[in-house]
Design a protein around this motif. Structure first.
Motif, PDB file in Angstrom:
ATOM      1  N   VAL A   1      29.214   9.023 -11.981  1.00  0.00           N
ATOM      2  CA  VAL A   1      29.356   9.334 -10.552  1.00  0.00           C
ATOM      3  C   VAL A   1      30.458  10.372 -10.357  1.00  0.00           C
ATOM      4  N   TRP A   2      30.094  11.463  -9.720  1.00  0.00           N
ATOM      5  CA  TRP A   2      31.028  12.528  -9.396  1.00  0.00           C
ATOM      6  C   TRP A   2      31.536  12.397  -7.956  1.00  0.00           C
ATOM      7  N   LYS A   3      30.635  11.964  -7.045  1.00  0.00           N
ATOM      8  CA  LYS A   3      30.988  11.803  -5.634  1.00  0.00           C
ATOM      9  C   LYS A   3      30.073  10.767  -5.008  1.00  0.00           C
ATOM     10  N   LYS A   4      30.640   9.890  -4.185  1.00  0.00           N
ATOM     11  CA  LYS A   4      29.855   8.911  -3.433  1.00  0.00           C
ATOM     12  C   LYS A   4      29.983   9.213  -1.949  1.00  0.00           C
ATOM     13  N   CYS A   5      28.841   9.326  -1.274  1.00  0.00           N
ATOM     14  CA  CYS A   5      28.805   9.586   0.164  1.00  0.00           C
ATOM     15  C   CYS A   5      28.199   8.370   0.851  1.00  0.00           C
ATOM     16  N   ASP A   6      29.001   7.635   1.598  1.00  0.00           N
ATOM     17  CA  ASP A   6      28.465   6.447   2.264  1.00  0.00           C
ATOM     18  C   ASP A   6      29.026   6.236   3.668  1.00  0.00           C
ATOM     19  N   LYS A   7      30.213   6.786   3.974  1.00  0.00           N
ATOM     20  CA  LYS A   7      30.824   6.579   5.284  1.00  0.00           C
ATOM     21  C   LYS A   7      31.278   7.898   5.894  1.00  0.00           C
ATOM     22  N   ASP A   8      31.283   7.919   7.239  1.00  0.00           N
ATOM     23  CA  ASP A   8      31.769   9.116   7.921  1.00  0.00           C
ATOM     24  C   ASP A   8      33.286   9.042   8.085  1.00  0.00           C
ATOM     25  N   HIS A   9      33.866  10.006   8.800  1.00  0.00           N
ATOM     26  CA  HIS A   9      35.325  10.045   8.935  1.00  0.00           C
ATOM     27  C   HIS A   9      35.865   8.930   9.826  1.00  0.00           C
ATOM     28  N   HIS A  10      34.955   8.196  10.508  1.00  0.00           N
ATOM     29  CA  HIS A  10      35.368   7.028  11.301  1.00  0.00           C
ATOM     30  C   HIS A  10      35.256   5.732  10.496  1.00  0.00           C
ATOM     31  N   GLY A  11      34.783   5.825   9.263  1.00  0.00           N
ATOM     32  CA  GLY A  11      34.616   4.641   8.424  1.00  0.00           C
ATOM     33  C   GLY A  11      33.306   3.918   8.646  1.00  0.00           C
ATOM     34  N   LYS A  12      32.382   4.511   9.410  1.00  0.00           N
ATOM     35  CA  LYS A  12      31.085   3.898   9.651  1.00  0.00           C
ATOM     36  C   LYS A  12      30.082   4.381   8.610  1.00  0.00           C
ATOM     37  N   TYR A  13      29.126   3.495   8.272  1.00  0.00           N
ATOM     38  CA  TYR A  13      28.129   3.859   7.278  1.00  0.00           C
ATOM     39  C   TYR A  13      27.274   5.029   7.766  1.00  0.00           C
ATOM     40  N   LEU A  14      27.083   5.988   6.879  1.00  0.00           N
ATOM     41  CA  LEU A  14      26.273   7.161   7.205  1.00  0.00           C
ATOM     42  C   LEU A  14      24.790   6.832   7.250  1.00  0.00           C
ATOM     43  N   PHE A  15      24.361   5.902   6.398  1.00  0.00           N
ATOM     44  CA  PHE A  15      22.943   5.657   6.209  1.00  0.00           C
ATOM     45  C   PHE A  15      22.574   4.202   6.510  1.00  0.00           C
ATOM     46  N   ALA A  16      21.307   4.027   6.869  1.00  0.00           N
ATOM     47  CA  ALA A  16      20.749   2.684   7.022  1.00  0.00           C
ATOM     48  C   ALA A  16      19.677   2.433   5.968  1.00  0.00           C
ATOM     49  N   ASP A  17      18.822   3.419   5.735  1.00  0.00           N
ATOM     50  CA  ASP A  17      17.711   3.290   4.792  1.00  0.00           C
ATOM     51  C   ASP A  17      17.409   4.662   4.201  1.00  0.00           C
ATOM     52  N   PRO A  18      18.321   5.193   3.366  1.00  0.00           N
ATOM     53  CA  PRO A  18      18.090   6.536   2.803  1.00  0.00           C
ATOM     54  C   PRO A  18      16.962   6.514   1.795  1.00  0.00           C
ATOM     55  N   ARG A  19      16.045   7.463   1.931  1.00  0.00           N
ATOM     56  CA  ARG A  19      14.861   7.461   1.074  1.00  0.00           C
ATOM     57  C   ARG A  19      14.812   8.685   0.164  1.00  0.00           C
ATOM     58  N   TYR A  20      14.351   9.798   0.712  1.00  0.00           N
ATOM     59  CA  TYR A  20      14.112  10.967  -0.121  1.00  0.00           C
ATOM     60  C   TYR A  20      15.186  12.029   0.100  1.00  0.00           C
ATOM     61  N   LEU A  21      15.266  12.951  -0.881  1.00  0.00           N
ATOM     62  CA  LEU A  21      16.297  13.976  -0.869  1.00  0.00           C
ATOM     63  C   LEU A  21      15.705  15.325  -1.239  1.00  0.00           C
ATOM     64  N   THR A  22      16.308  16.368  -0.710  1.00  0.00           N
ATOM     65  CA  THR A  22      16.050  17.709  -1.208  1.00  0.00           C
ATOM     66  C   THR A  22      17.308  18.532  -0.960  1.00  0.00           C
ATOM     67  N   ILE A  23      17.383  19.684  -1.602  1.00  0.00           N
ATOM     68  CA  ILE A  23      18.562  20.536  -1.531  1.00  0.00           C
ATOM     69  C   ILE A  23      18.198  21.841  -0.834  1.00  0.00           C
ATOM     70  N   SER A  24      19.113  22.369  -0.033  1.00  0.00           N
ATOM     71  CA  SER A  24      18.869  23.620   0.675  1.00  0.00           C
ATOM     72  C   SER A  24      18.643  24.766  -0.299  1.00  0.00           C
ATOM     73  N   ALA A  25      18.015  25.830   0.174  1.00  0.00           N
ATOM     74  CA  ALA A  25      17.684  26.966  -0.681  1.00  0.00           C
ATOM     75  C   ALA A  25      18.920  27.615  -1.295  1.00  0.00           C
ATOM     76  N   ASP A  26      20.056  27.536  -0.592  1.00  0.00           N
ATOM     77  CA  ASP A  26      21.296  28.125  -1.119  1.00  0.00           C
ATOM     78  C   ASP A  26      22.155  27.113  -1.864  1.00  0.00           C
ATOM     79  N   ASN A  27      21.606  25.916  -2.108  1.00  0.00           N
ATOM     80  CA  ASN A  27      22.292  24.851  -2.870  1.00  0.00           C
ATOM     81  C   ASN A  27      23.610  24.397  -2.243  1.00  0.00           C
ATOM     82  N   SER A  28      23.707  24.446  -0.929  1.00  0.00           N
ATOM     83  CA  SER A  28      24.947  24.039  -0.270  1.00  0.00           C
ATOM     84  C   SER A  28      24.818  22.754   0.544  1.00  0.00           C
ATOM     85  N   VAL A  29      23.597  22.334   0.848  1.00  0.00           N
ATOM     86  CA  VAL A  29      23.378  21.182   1.728  1.00  0.00           C
ATOM     87  C   VAL A  29      22.391  20.211   1.086  1.00  0.00           C
ATOM     88  N   ILE A  30      22.699  18.924   1.207  1.00  0.00           N
ATOM     89  CA  ILE A  30      21.802  17.846   0.786  1.00  0.00           C
ATOM     90  C   ILE A  30      21.099  17.319   2.028  1.00  0.00           C
TER      91      ILE A  30
END
Length: 224
Positions: free
Chosen positions: A91-120
């Motif tokens: 694990v290099w980085k874990k993303c689970d909470k926002d800056h308020h400490g609340k969970y970012l996700f409820a049921d994360p399913r699929y992923l893709t990366i932006s064409a410029d490789n900057s956004v998940i």
């Protein structure tokens, strides 16, 4: 649209596979949520399987994407998250909470990366939205729409446009790179029903759409 298909090779799997992502022209990764592993599969030039490597990444590993020698994996657990891993599974980085400490996700399913490789981009069925994250875990944009129900598979084209399956709304939404709505490109009138997975071919502008336990349909987006 009907297209001819060829089966090059098959392998026996130890459990049900969930998501697949291209690493390069002769490598792909596949997640196995029940086993908590990702298989790195290598192919020959004639597309036969030449090597398989297992990475232990933790159970409930669902969606997967690849960018810049990193794997991005979604986890559907009691504390849902998206993790960025190196190619050994560390694990290099874990993303689970926002800056308020609340969970970012409820049921994360699929992923893709932006064409410029900057956004998940993450489809979240629990929050009924698509979330755009930077690689340091900051929320860049969120897409909600009354005509998008049960977001599932995601893909991007060369220009950066984002396409997302509306599984329960029976449609495909086209979004801008910053997750604003462009249009609904396909719906039930074009034979879209409960779409779950999707891939885009840059070479021929075709969108490959499938639903669970069903066939794959191909749509030529260059025809408008």
């Amino acid at each position: 649209m009907l297209v001819s298909t060829t089966s090059y090779d098959t392998i026996d799997l130890p459990s049900y596979p969930w998501a697949v992502a291209k690493v390069d022209n002769n490598k792909a990764v596949v997640t196995f949520p029940e086993l908590g592993i990702i298989k790195l599969i290598k192919f020959s030039k004639c597309m036969t399987v030449t090597n398989i490597k297992d990475m232990k990444v933790g159970k409930c590993c669902d969606g997967v994407a690849y960018s810049n020698n990193k794997l991005v994996v979604s986890y559907l657990t009691n504390s849902p998250s998206v993790k960025i891993l190196d190619m050994s599974g560390k694990v290099w980085k874990k993303c689970d909470k926002d800056h308020h400490g609340k969970y970012l996700f409820a049921d994360p399913r699929y992923l893709t990366i932006s064409a410029d490789n900057s956004v998940i981009y993450v489809s979240d069925m629990g929050k009924n939205c698509v979330i755009g994250l930077t690689f340091d875990g900051k929320v860049k944009a969120i897409y909600n729409d009354d005509q998008l129900k049960g977001p599932n598979g995601l893909t991007v084209d060369r220009s950066g446009a984002v396409f997302v399956c509306g599984r329960w709304s029976h449609n495909i939404h086209q979004l801008s790179p910053n997750l604003t709505k462009v249009k609904i490109v396909l719906d039930i009138k074009q034979g879209i029903k409960s779409p779950a997975g999707m891939a885009y071919c840059q070479d021929n502008s075709r969108l490959y759409v499938c639903k669970q336990y069903d066939d794959i349909k191909v749509y030529d987006l260059s025809l408008g």
